[in-house]
Design an enzyme around this catalytic site. Structure first.
Site, short mmCIF file in Angstrom:
data_model
loop_
_atom_site.label_atom_id
_atom_site.label_comp_id
_atom_site.label_asym_id
_atom_site.label_seq_id
_atom_site.Cartn_x
_atom_site.Cartn_y
_atom_site.Cartn_z
N CYS A 237 0.84 -1.20 0.00
CA CYS A 237 0.00 0.00 0.00
C CYS A 237 0.87 1.25 0.00
O CYS A 237 1.74 1.42 0.85
CB CYS A 237 -0.92 0.00 1.21
SG CYS A 237 -2.24 -1.22 1.10
N THR A 284 2.97 -2.06 4.08
CA THR A 284 3.07 -0.66 3.71
C THR A 284 4.23 -0.49 2.74
O THR A 284 5.11 -1.34 2.63
CB THR A 284 3.35 0.24 4.92
OG1 THR A 284 4.68 -0.02 5.42
CG2 THR A 284 2.35 0.01 6.03
N ASP A 285 4.25 0.63 2.04
CA ASP A 285 5.48 1.07 1.39
C ASP A 285 6.38 1.61 2.49
O ASP A 285 6.01 1.63 3.68
CB ASP A 285 5.16 2.13 0.34
CG ASP A 285 6.23 2.24 -0.74
OD1 ASP A 285 7.36 1.75 -0.52
OD2 ASP A 285 5.95 2.82 -1.80
N ALA A 286 7.56 2.05 2.14
CA ALA A 286 8.54 2.49 3.14
C ALA A 286 7.97 3.59 4.03
O ALA A 286 7.54 4.63 3.54
CB ALA A 286 9.81 2.96 2.45
#
Length: 567
Positions: A237, A284-286
């Site tokens: 995401c 999650t993305d970073a």
């Protein structure tokens, strides 16, 4: 509720027993540690063992580095962990995503330009073979963003284009290629709910996918739902809002209560889990990206991400603070043990589905797969099929040393690579390839700006120096840029070919299909999509007529620039 026997896990009773017994034996601190995928480029084995022993993370990601060192580091980390670890990597363009020795097969847009799904399957196969040879078990790919907005600085060649059906076909091909490799590797479709609509970079701020719910369902939604049904194990995401979908889940939600997908309950749980029936792992993305924590405090964002449905949180700012945010949430009730356990179980289920609790990491001899001859041959074929002649309104091609023996080569963007470790310099390779073809090549002298010729030389003097001007753009897509455009020398654009209508001039791009916006009046334009050796060699072959241009543009390269099509 997790269905361990269903898609995408398909666990046996024995695997389920491992998941449940492993969870039962974990302390709360160990469960918190499993939520996080850490990152660093350290490869000192003792330092890594201490790090893993202290924080007990669920995963660890490397950018591209020395394959042997990274493989050794994976061994050290797994030895220090009582639970097998996820080792993800951005395997978007080939094995070069984990090691410079890996095959730079081609950026996704290059693969799409072949209009051949077999090339996407080969990309997935190369990524899985070379990634697992080092020790990776999770590809942060395929990217299924749709490049609707040519101004977006980060989607660009990282996508399979602007046609949702082509994006889907290529992503399915990638997944098929990964699936055919003997050593299992998970794929991750990203960046939900979809980048490429906004013109901004969600590394720098939360961005917005502004499509209507119907438009989204017909494009991004169609892609995600199909790939989830196909068996994609994980979804990443992004720090991207989608107001229309939020209102599908909660019609009364206020604008100020909406959050990026990386910590949105409506998008992760409402759409992915409930509407699309996704049973796999959500990551999650970073989280160090500014888009993650720009709308609420970092501690609140970390807790919100977990409670909204994220099963893994990628990277930390301060490990102590981020772990502490979950501990504090458990203490005050903003984080529940039920949700923590569910997230950990999905991670364990993914690990079990990959057989990580049973399989050993690869040894040094496996590294022979990196950059192997078969993969290089595939990459060369892909380059031949992808390179696209956008226009040649001056009938300049094919080039020959007889017609234009002396070439001035001006390269834009060299030395300012992207942020994904997958771009290479092209200057010397282009020069060498042209010289091998019989041309005399002089590089534009950036040190002297050709001794001030912009103020002193006219057309006749330019013609005394060269017969053809070749402008090459190597402006690499990367994170944390607001734009990716051509930047000429600030002093009177000294390196711009002002003589383009007096001396034959052509333009060739190796990293973006959208430079037409800045050079609409250059009459010959070629897109190569990737800065690999394979693309350089194939491009020069095509310029000199030794092979035909075969690429089909996966995006609109004209950028609505007036005059571009007829000049």
């Amino acid at each position: 509720m997790i269905d361990y026997k269903a898609k995408p896990f398909y666990l046996s009773d024995e695997d389920i027993a491992w998941v449940e017994s492993t969870l039962a034996a974990m302390t709360v601190e160990e469960k918190i540690g499993q939520l996080f995928c850490l990152t660093d480029m350290i490869t000192d084995t003792e330092e890594l063992k201490a790090l893993i022993g202290k924080y007990k993370p669920g995963g660890f990601m490397y950018r591209a580095g020395n394959g042997e060192e990274i493989q050794r580091a994976y061994h050290a980390m797994n030895e220090a962990s009582t639970i097998p670890m996820l080792f993800p990597c951005n395997l978007e363009s080939g094995g070069n995503g984990i090691s410079p020795d890996g095959t730079f097969f081609g950026r996704p847009l290059q693969v799409a330009a072949t209009d051949d799904v077999e090339q996407a399957r080969r990309l997935g196969c190369v990524c899985a073979r070379e990634g697992t040879a080092v020790g990776c078990n999770w590809a942060y790919a395929p990217i299924v963003d749709i490049d609707f907005n040519w101004r977006n600085p980060i989607t660009n060649v990282r996508t399979f284009g602007s046609d949702p059906k082509r994006v889907l076909a290529m992503a399915e091909g990638y997944m098929d290629g990964v699936a055919q490799v003997e050593t299992p590797m998970a794929v991750c479709i990203k960046h939900f709910p979809g980048d490429g609509v906004d013109e901004r970079d969600h590394h720098l701020m939360p961005t917005v996918n502004s499509l209507s719910a119907e438009e989204w369902m017909d494009s991004f939604g169609m892609v995600y739902k199909t790939l989830i049904d196909k068996g994609a194990q994980t979804v990443m995401c992004g720090h991207i809002l989608q107001p229309a979908l939020e209102r599908m889940v909660n019609p009364d939600i206020r604008d100020e209560d909406m959050r990026p997908a990386s910590h949105s309950y409506g998008l992760m749980t409402g759409i992915l889990r409930e509407k699309f029936g996704f049973n796999g792992l959500i990551t999650t993305d970073a989280t160090p990206m500014v888009g993650f924590s720009a709308m609420e405090s970092r501690a609140d964002a970390i807790r919100s991400a977990l409670m909204a449905g994220a099963d893994m949180l990628v990277f930390c700012k301060s490990i102590e603070e981020d772990f502490g945010a979950i501990r504090d949430g458990l203490d005050c009730g903003t984080v529940t043990m039920v949700r923590l356990d569910e997230a950990v179980c999905r991670q364990l289920a993914l690990k079990a589905s990959l057989g990580l609790h049973r399989r050993a990491l690869p040894e040094k001899e496996a590294l022979a797969a990196l950059g192997c001859a078969e993969h290089a041959a595939w990459a060369a074929e892909c380059a031949q099929k992808a390179i696209t002649l956008v226009k040649d309104n001056q009938n300049l091609l094919p080039l020959s040393p007889e017609k234009t023996p002396r070439i001035r080569l001006t390269v834009i963007g060299e030395g300012h690579g992207g942020g994904f470790g997958e771009s290479e310099n092209v200057t010397e390779r282009v020069k060498a390839a042209l010289e091998k073809a019989g041309f005399t090549v002089s590089l534009y002298d950036y040190v002297t700006m050709e001794r001030g010729e912009i103020f002193t030389s006219g057309v006749a003097q330019m013609k005394e120096k060269f017969d053809l001007s070749l402008v090459v753009a190597n402006v690499a897509t990367g994170s944390n840029y607001t734009t990716r455009r051509i930047d000429w020398i600030s002093l009177m654009a000294a390196n711009e070919p002002w003589y383009m209508k007096d001396i034959p001039t052509m333009f060739m791009s190796f990293c973006s299909p959208y430079h037409m916006i800045d050079v609409p009046f250059i009459s010959t334009f070629v897109n190569c999509y990737s800065s690999s050796t394979f693309c350089v060699e194939a491009a020069v072959e095509k310029l000199t007529g030794k092979s035909e241009f075969a690429g089909v543009s996966p995006v609109d390269p004209w950028c609505d620039a007036w005059g571009a099509k007829f000049m």
